[in-house]
Design a protein around this motif. Structure first.
Motif, PDB file in Angstrom:
ATOM      1  N   ALA A 159     -16.620 -31.871  22.678  1.00 19.34           N
ATOM      2  CA  ALA A 159     -15.996 -31.584  23.962  1.00 19.34           C
ATOM      3  C   ALA A 159     -14.685 -32.347  24.144  1.00 19.34           C
ATOM      4  O   ALA A 159     -14.265 -32.618  25.263  1.00 19.34           O
ATOM      5  N   ALA A 160     -14.026 -32.673  23.039  1.00 19.40           N
ATOM      6  CA  ALA A 160     -12.693 -33.280  23.071  1.00 19.40           C
ATOM      7  C   ALA A 160     -12.620 -34.542  23.930  1.00 19.40           C
ATOM      8  O   ALA A 160     -11.655 -34.770  24.643  1.00 19.40           O
ATOM      9  N   PRO A 178     -13.677 -25.369  23.237  1.00 18.73           N
ATOM     10  CA  PRO A 178     -12.651 -25.040  22.227  1.00 18.73           C
ATOM     11  C   PRO A 178     -12.305 -23.543  22.229  1.00 18.73           C
ATOM     12  O   PRO A 178     -12.608 -22.812  21.301  1.00 18.73           O
ATOM     13  N   TYR A 234      -8.076 -26.727  38.520  1.00 12.81           N
ATOM     14  CA  TYR A 234      -8.525 -28.009  37.965  1.00 12.81           C
ATOM     15  C   TYR A 234      -8.799 -29.068  39.039  1.00 12.81           C
ATOM     16  O   TYR A 234      -9.872 -29.656  39.094  1.00 12.81           O
ATOM     17  N   VAL A 268       0.732 -24.746  38.491  1.00 14.18           N
ATOM     18  CA  VAL A 268       0.455 -23.375  38.048  1.00 14.18           C
ATOM     19  C   VAL A 268      -0.712 -22.772  38.832  1.00 14.18           C
ATOM     20  O   VAL A 268      -1.240 -21.734  38.473  1.00 14.18           O
ATOM     21  N   THR A 299     -14.432 -35.385  26.499  1.00 15.87           N
ATOM     22  CA  THR A 299     -14.832 -35.235  27.891  1.00 15.87           C
ATOM     23  C   THR A 299     -16.138 -35.977  28.160  1.00 15.87           C
ATOM     24  O   THR A 299     -17.067 -35.876  27.368  1.00 15.87           O
ATOM     25  N   THR A 343     -15.077 -36.628  33.694  1.00 15.23           N
ATOM     26  CA  THR A 343     -14.057 -35.638  34.042  1.00 15.23           C
ATOM     27  C   THR A 343     -14.463 -34.880  35.305  1.00 15.23           C
ATOM     28  O   THR A 343     -13.637 -34.627  36.172  1.00 15.23           O
ATOM     29  N   PRO A 382     -11.186 -28.415  31.781  1.00 16.34           N
ATOM     30  CA  PRO A 382     -11.660 -29.750  32.163  1.00 16.34           C
ATOM     31  C   PRO A 382     -12.885 -30.204  31.379  1.00 16.34           C
ATOM     32  O   PRO A 382     -13.190 -31.388  31.357  1.00 16.34           O
ATOM     33  N   ARG A 410      -6.202 -26.652  26.400  1.00 13.19           N
ATOM     34  CA  ARG A 410      -5.695 -27.934  26.889  1.00 13.19           C
ATOM     35  C   ARG A 410      -6.032 -28.131  28.365  1.00 13.19           C
ATOM     36  O   ARG A 410      -6.292 -29.236  28.823  1.00 13.19           O
ATOM     37  N   ALA A 427      -3.355 -21.457  33.253  1.00 14.96           N
ATOM     38  CA  ALA A 427      -2.436 -22.182  32.375  1.00 14.96           C
ATOM     39  C   ALA A 427      -1.877 -21.269  31.292  1.00 14.96           C
ATOM     40  O   ALA A 427      -0.940 -21.634  30.590  1.00 14.96           O
ATOM     41  N   GLY A 463     -13.510 -29.347  28.059  1.00 14.93           N
ATOM     42  CA  GLY A 463     -13.292 -29.400  26.619  1.00 14.93           C
ATOM     43  C   GLY A 463     -13.933 -28.278  25.817  1.00 14.93           C
ATOM     44  O   GLY A 463     -14.453 -28.519  24.734  1.00 14.93           O
ATOM     45  N   LYS A 489      -4.216 -35.894  26.621  1.00 13.57           N
ATOM     46  CA  LYS A 489      -5.438 -35.927  27.435  1.00 13.57           C
ATOM     47  C   LYS A 489      -6.600 -36.531  26.647  1.00 13.57           C
ATOM     48  O   LYS A 489      -7.402 -37.269  27.191  1.00 13.57           O
TER      49      LYS A 489
END
Lengths: 339, 308
Positions: free
Chosen positions: A31-32, B265, A239, A235, A34, A53, B261, B258, B206, B263, B106
Motif C-alpha cells: 500500500a505504498a 496500485p 482527498y 483539482v 500507507t 492516512t 489515499p 499518486r 487527479a 495506496g 508522498k
C-alpha cells in the motif's frame, strides 16, 4: 503510574480483543507506505510511530451504513411494504493508537450527531457506535510539519474523547485513565508499576483562529476572487474531505434487487464535488471549485461553530499531508485571517 | 539556454498565465503554482519533486492563453487533451523540461514523516540526514519511462537530452510480480486492494483524461450504473469502468495512483491495458498530435470484419 513495555503491547491487545474488535494502525502490504486503522488480530504488527492516512471516523460514521431494509410486493391482493430498521446492537469496539486529534474529533462530531435526547435529531447509528467505542490514545511526543493541533488550547495534551492515554516513556508506555472505562482497563493484569515520569508532549503549529467565524460569513464570503486565487491549484478531488476526521457529508439512497428487496443506505460524500449541490432543476449553487472550497472552509470554521459550538477541525494535518496538489489549509486560514 | 524562471518570464509576454511549480515553504518540496507576471515567475522551480501533471488544469482553462511547464510524460497528456479538443493547441505554449526521474515524495513522507528534509543527490537521497538508496523512492511510473524529454514543446527550459537512469530502464518490480499471477490470484489480489478503497474519487479528479468529472458515470443517479455502497466489489467495478473509459486515452502519467489515499496500485490495471492497446492498434496515447485514439475512430466493419 501504570506501565507496559513495548514488547508486551500484543498481550494488551489480546486482552482488549476479549471485549470486542480492536482497531489499530497498521501498514497493509503493497500500500505504498500507507498506514490505516484496521482490525487487529494476533500476528499483525501495530504501527505506532507513524500517522494514519485515514482517520478513525469510520468507526462511528461508517463509509456505508444501512439505515433500514425493506421488501415490497404487489399481488392481486394488494401491495405491501415491510420496513425493518437497522439493528443497532453490536457491542464494544476498541480503537487503539488514536492520537489526541483523532479522539477529540469524536467529541466535535458529538456536537451534531450525539446530542442528548430532546435537543435535536437523534442519530441511532452514530449514538450506539459512539457509546460502544473505547478509545485508547497515544500521546504525541513529536508532531510533523503538517500538525497544527496546538491551535486549540490543549493541543497534544487534550484528553477529550479518550478513555485511556498512553505516554511513550522508557522502553514502553505509561498509562493514564481519563474515564471510568479507562479505569477498568487499568485493572487488567498486563500493567506494571513504574516510577517513570510522563514525557513532555509536542507543541505543533499554531494558527490564529479568532475572528474567522464572522469574517467567513461576511467580507470573505462575497470575495470570490480571494477563493479563486487560493484554490487555483485545487483539482476538486475528495482527498481532504474523505481523510478528514470531522468531515461528515453523506449521501442517502435506496437500492433494490430484482426480488424487490432493498435497503436504504447512507454513504460518505464530499462537498468538494460538483454533483454534491447539483439541483434537479440543473442549477448548481456551488458551480466552481472556488465556491465549493469556500463552503468547506466556511462550514468548518464558521457555520458549524456558530450552530454546534466546536470548530469542525482538530488540526490533524491529514488534508495537508496527502493533498495531490499540495494545497495547505493553513495557508488559506492565515490568508483569511489577514484580510 | 534559459533557465526555468527566464523562460516563464518570456512566455508570459504571450500568455495570460503559466502553469508551473514553486517551492512550498513548509516542506521545501515543489508545489503547483500559477504565474501571471514576471514577479511571480521569480518563484518558479523545476526539480525531481515536480511530480504533478499540470495538464489536469487545461480543460478548465480553455478560454485562456496558457503556458504549461511539461515533462515528457506530462506532454503526452497535453497531446491527448489537444486531440480530444479539451485544450487548444493555438492557445498553448508548452515549456519542455528534461526529467531524470521523479521522487515519490508522498511515500517518503509516509515513511519518514511529512516535511522531512529531502536532498536528491542524483544517485542517492539524504532524508532527514540519513543516506538512503534512491531507487526505492522513485515514482513507480518512472520505471520504464518513455520520454525523459517532451516530444512536443514550443520552448525548452534548462537542460534536456539527459539519459534515463539505467535502473529506470525496466518496468517496476511490482509489474513482474503481477504478471506472474494466475487469473484467480489476480482476482484475489484486486479484491484485497480494493477492500481499502473509500470511493473518494481522487483517482478520477487527479486524472487529466477524466475530464467528464462533473457528470461521471460513477455517480450518475439515473441510470444508476454503480451501487452507492463503499465495498470492494463496487470499488472494483467503478474502477474497471474508469479504466475502460481510458482505453487508448491513458498516457500512463500515474496521477490516479499518486492521488490515492490508500495506496492502491491503479497503474497496474492501466499499464496492462495500455500494452494491450499498443499490441492491438499500434497506438500509444499522447505520442503524436496526428494520431487518433483507436476507440474514437474504430470502425467495426473495417477494423475487424474488413481485415479477413
Amino acid at each position: 503510574m501504570k506501565f507496559i513495555a513495548s514488547d508486551r503491547i500484543d498481550g494488551l491487545l489480546e486482552r482488549l480483543e476479549e471485549r470486542g474488535p480492536v482497531w489499530a494502525p497498521r501498514e497493509p502490504e503493497g500500500a505504498a507506505g500507507t498506514v490505516l486503522f484496521a482490525p487487529w488480530r494476533p500476528g499483525i504488527v501495530v504501527e505506532l510511530d507513524r500517522f494514519t492516512t485515514l482517520s478513525a471516523k469510520g468507526l462511528v460514521l461508517p463509509a456505508t451504513e444501512k439505515l433500514l431494509s425493506f421488501s415490497y410486493s404487489l399481488t392481486a391482493e394488494g401491495e405491501t411494504l415491510d420496513i425493518t430498521g437497522a439493528d443497532q446492537e453490536r457491542g464494544e469496539t476498541v480503537l487503539f493508537g488514536a492520537r489526541a486529534c483523532d479522539a477529540r474529533a469524536f467529541t466535535v462530531l458529538d456536537a451534531l450527531f450525539g446530542l442528548p435526547p430532546g435537543e435535536s435529531y437523534q442519530d441511532p447509528g452514530y449514538r450506539s457506535r459512539r457509546r460502544d467505542l473505547l478509545v485508547i490514545t497515544l500521546a504525541c511526543t513529536a508532531g510533523d510539519a503538517a500538525c497544527f493541533c496546538s491551535s486549540w488550547k490543549e493541543g497534544t495534551a487534550s484528553t477529550q474523547g479518550s478513555d485511556l492515554i498512553l505516554y511513550p516513556a522508557g522502553e514502553g508506555y505509561l498509562a493514564r485513565s481519563v474515564s471510568p472505562r479507562g479505569e477498568e482497563l487499568l485493572a487488567l493484569d498486563v500493567w506494571e508499576d513504574s516510577d517513570l515520569e510522563p514525557p513532555e508532549l509536542a507543541v505543533t503549529d499554531r494558527l490564529p483562529l479568532e475572528g474567522l467565524e464572522t469574517k467567513l460569513t461576511g467580507s470573505l464570503f462575497s470575495d470570490l476572487d480571494f477563493w479563486r486565487e487560493l484554490t487555483a491549484k485545487c483539482v476538486s478531488c475528495g482527498y481532504c474531505t474523505y481523510t478528514c476526521p470531522t468531515c461528515y457529508c453523506f449521501d442517502m439512497y435506496d437500492e433494490m434487487n430484482s426480488s424487490r428487496e432493498g435497503r436504504r443506505c447512507r454513504s460518505w460524500d464530499a462537498c468538494m464535488f460538483y454533483l454534491y449541490t447539483l439541483e434537479t432543476s440543473g442549477h448548481n449553487p456551488r458551480p466552481t471549485i472556488a465556491h465549493r472550497y469556500r463552503n468547506r472552509i466556511g462550514h468548518k470554521f464558521s457555520y458549524y461553530p456558530a450552530n454546534q459550538g466546536p470548530i469542525l477541525c482538530t488540526g490533524c494535518g491529514r488534508c495537508i499531508r496527502g493533498c495531490p496538489v499540495g494545497l495547505d489549509i493553513r495557508d488559506v486560514l492565515r490568508a483569511a485571517g489577514e484580510r | 539556454m534559459n533557465g526555468i524562471v527566464d523562460t516563464i518570464k518570456d512566455v508570459l509576454k504571450e500568455t495570460d498565465l503559466v502553469l508551473g511549480w514553486t517551492t512550498d515553504p513548509v516542506t521545501g518540496m515543489a508545489t503547483p503554482a500559477r504565474f501571471h507576471d514576471g514577479k511571480e515567475a521569480e518563484q518558479a522551480v523545476f526539480d525531481s519533486t515536480c511530480v504533478h501533471n499540470l495538464a489536469v488544469h487545461l480543460p478548465r482553462l480553455k478560454d485562456s492563453r496558457v503556458g504549461i511547464v511539461a515533462k515528457g510524460c506530462d506532454a503526452r497528456s497535453v497531446v491527448e487533451l489537444i486531440i480530444e479538443h479539451e485544450a487548444r493547441r493555438e492557445q498553448l505554449t508548452v515549456i519542455g523540461v528534461g526529467c531524470g526521474s521523479l521522487l515519490d515524495v508522498k511515500k517518503i513522507w509516509r515513511r519518514y514523516g511529512y516535511g522531512v528534509a529531502i536532498e536528491d543527490r542524483g544517485d542517492s537521497l539524504l532524508i532527514g540526514g540519513e543516506q538512503v538508496s534512491r531507487g526505492e523512492f522513485v515514482q513507480r511510473k518512472c520505471h520504464g519511462c518513455l520520454e525523459a524529454d517532451p516530444d512536443i514543446y514550443d520552448v525548452i527550459a534548462g537542460e534536456v537530452g539527459g539519459e534515463i537512469p539505467a535502473d529506470m530502464a525496466q518496468s517496476h518490480p511490482l509489474y513482474g510480480m503481477f504478471a506472474s499471477l494466475t487469473p484467480v490470484e489476480r482476482r484475489a489480489f484486486w479484491r484485497e486492494q480494493f477492500s481499502r478503497c473509500i470511493r473518494c474519487y481522487a483517482c478520477r479528479e487527479a486524472c487529466p483524461m477524466c475530464f467528464c468529472r462533473d457528470v461521471c458515470i460513477m455517480q450518475t443517479q439515473v441510470p444508476r450504473w454503480a451501487g452507492g455502497a463503499v465495498d470492494a466489489k463496487q470499488s472494483e467495478m467503478i474502477q474497471l469502468i474508469r479504466v475502460n473509459h481510458l482505453a487508448g486515452r491513458c498516457t500512463g502519467c500515474g496521477e490516479c495512483e499518486r492521488a490515492c489515499p490508500v495506496g492502491i496500485p491503479l497503474m497496474l490495471l492501466l499499464d496492462e491495458q495500455n500494452r494491450a492497446i499498443e499490441e492491438m492498434f499500434a497506438y500509444s496515447a499522447g505520442a503524436s498530435l496526428k494520431a487518433r485514439p483507436p476507440m474514437l475512430v474504430f470502425d467495426v466493419n473495417k477494423d475487424i470484419w474488413g481485415k479477413g
